[in-house]
Design an enzyme around this catalytic site. Structure first.
Site: not given
Ligand code: 2IT
Length: 447
Positions: A124, A164, A236-242
């Site tokens: 990370k 992320d 949230g409303f980011g990429n994951v929430a979307w």
């Molecule tokens: O928390 C995660 O798994 C990510 N942010 C994606 C990591 C990735 O290498 O696609």
């Protein structure tokens, strides 16, 4: 191995690293019993080695803002564990980023990546750079300055970063452009989450949210339930929430809340495709305000400042924002309002008290490292396509994502089924991920 003893030693070595210690504690508690049946692990000090990152790079990032002022941030890459493959994991740009946060995320990533069935180690990185209120030009200059330091330490077969919180397709573009300039390496596979014309995989932007809903479907099926017609609260409303809002709606659920740092939007009739599209506009604006949704769709969304998504009654809660975003009090409020399932999509989205409350009060719960693994899994599929110099169809990627989420669910059931027949998904995910990494470390000797 005794969790208490290891935690004491770790806390003494790394004082004040609360998120990191929280993440390690959760895993060690779940695996202690299984671990102690393997004297060979104890002899090789697998746990003691696994809880420390292989190495951490820390660097200064200096850039110039739109006013011509010099700005300095800190940048990091935590290469946590490479036992099962090259380092892999996202970059987080957020004002609260520090070594503790990135160590917790890198530690989680190691087990999550093991669960995906693909050969990826854990890492990370990121910066305390705050994207809120920044112009596109500032984002670009920051990304370029960040890569000026990072490029030495990454590579297609060594360490492959992705997005992320605060890092999406736009940022990956700026980072990749600068990487190519510096490294004179044009392999498409050094970052994932790329655009479709320069090596990206179709469905990678949606994959974390889609995968989370595929996992949720398996979990509900296992419990004899269905998602059709259920109400869902998303934070949230980011990429994951979307992605989660899209797939939940497509599968027949009704998304009745999204939230942001400023408050919550209740959406009694369920989120519409136009609103889901508008989430992308909100993210690109860097304003970080969910109120913008209610301003744009006043007849459909009601904004309440200072409240979380967990204040809106729902069947299923999907934390999709940030670590520790759901407290024990939130868990109690959810349950009191009728919620019976929580699938954690954010990394460590639920506080330990919330997980404990869910598990002891009949609320189905699954942890982030299983639920959200579809994101990094699809990054793994992007790496494979890059190495093949091919692009797969949406159907091919989606089929593989489905298979991977099903396999993760199976691993949780295999390692998490309790004597009374119930499934502890936290235990299941932790033991399955741990056993794979532990075995790989054992077979490769003391390194
Ligand atoms: O928390 C995660 O798994 C990510 N942010 C994606 C990591 C990735 O290498 O696609």
């Amino acid at each position: 191995m005794k969790t208490e003893v290891i935690m004491q030693q770790l806390a003494a070595k790394h004082p004040g690293e609360a998120e990191y210690l929280q993440a390690v504690q959760e895993v060690l508690e779940s695996i202690e019993e299984v671990y102690n049946q393997h004297p060979e692990y104890e002899k090789a000090k697998i746990v003691e080695r696994m809880v420390e990152p292989d190495r951490i790079f820390t660097f200064r990032v200096t850039w110039i803002d739109d006013q011509g002022q010099v700005q300095t941030n800190l940048g990091y890459r935590v290469q946590f564990n490479s036992a099962i493959g090259p380092y892999k994991g996202g970059l987080r740009f957020h004002k609260a980023v520090n070594p503790s946060m990135l160590k917790f995320l890198g530690f989680e990533q190691t087990f999550k990546n093991a669960l995906t069935t693909l050969p990826m180690g854990g890492a990370k990185g990121g910066s305390d750079f705050d994207p809120v209120g920044k112009s596109d030009a500032e984002i670009m200059r920051f990304c370029q300055a960040f890569m000026l330091e990072l490029w030495h330490n990454i590579g297609v077969d060594t360490d492959v970063p992705a997005g992320d919180v605060g890092v999406g397709g736009r940022e990956i573009g700026f980072l990749n452009g600068m990487y190519q300039k510096l490294a004179r390496q044009y392999h498409t596979g050094v970052l994932t989450g790329k655009g479709m014309t320069w090596g990206g995989s179709i469905l990678r932007p949606e994959a974390t949210g889609y995968g989370a809903l595929y996992f949720t479907e398996h979990l509900l099926h296992q419990a004899g339930k269905s998602i059709v017609g259920k109400t869902v609260a998303i934070s949230g409303f980011g990429n994951v929430a979307w992605g989660a809002a899209q797939k939940a709606t497509e599968l027949g659920a009704k998304v009745v809340a999204i939230s942001g740092p400023d408050g919550v939007c209740a959406i009694p009739e369920g989120i519409t495709p136009e609103m889901i599209d508008y989430m992308l506009v909100m993210r690109a604006s860097n304003r970080n305000k969910v109120q913008d949704m209610a301003d744009k769709f006043p007849a459909l969304a009601q904004f309440t400042p200072g409240k979380k998504a967990w204040s809106v009654p729902c069947d299923i809660a999907l934390p999709c924002a940030f670590q520790n975003e759901l407290s024990e009090d939130d868990a109690k409020e959810l349950k009191a309002n009728g919620c019976w399932c929580c699938c954690e999509v954010s990394n460590m989205g639920c506080q330990p008290g919330a997980i404990h409350y869910f598990q002891h009060n009949g609320v189905l719960f699954a942890p982030g490292k299983a639920v959200n693994a579809g994101g990094v899994a699809t990054s793994g599929l992007e790496m494979t396509q890059n190495c093949e110099h091919l692009s797969w169809t949406a159907q091919e990627v989606d089929t593989r994502l489905h298979q991977i989420m099903e396999s993760i669910h199976e691993q949780c059931v295999k390692f998490g089924t309790q004597a009374d027949g119930s499934i502890d998904y936290v235990k299941g995910a932790n033991i399955a991920g741990f056993m794979k990494v532990a075995q790989a470390m054992l077979e490769q000797g003391i390194v």
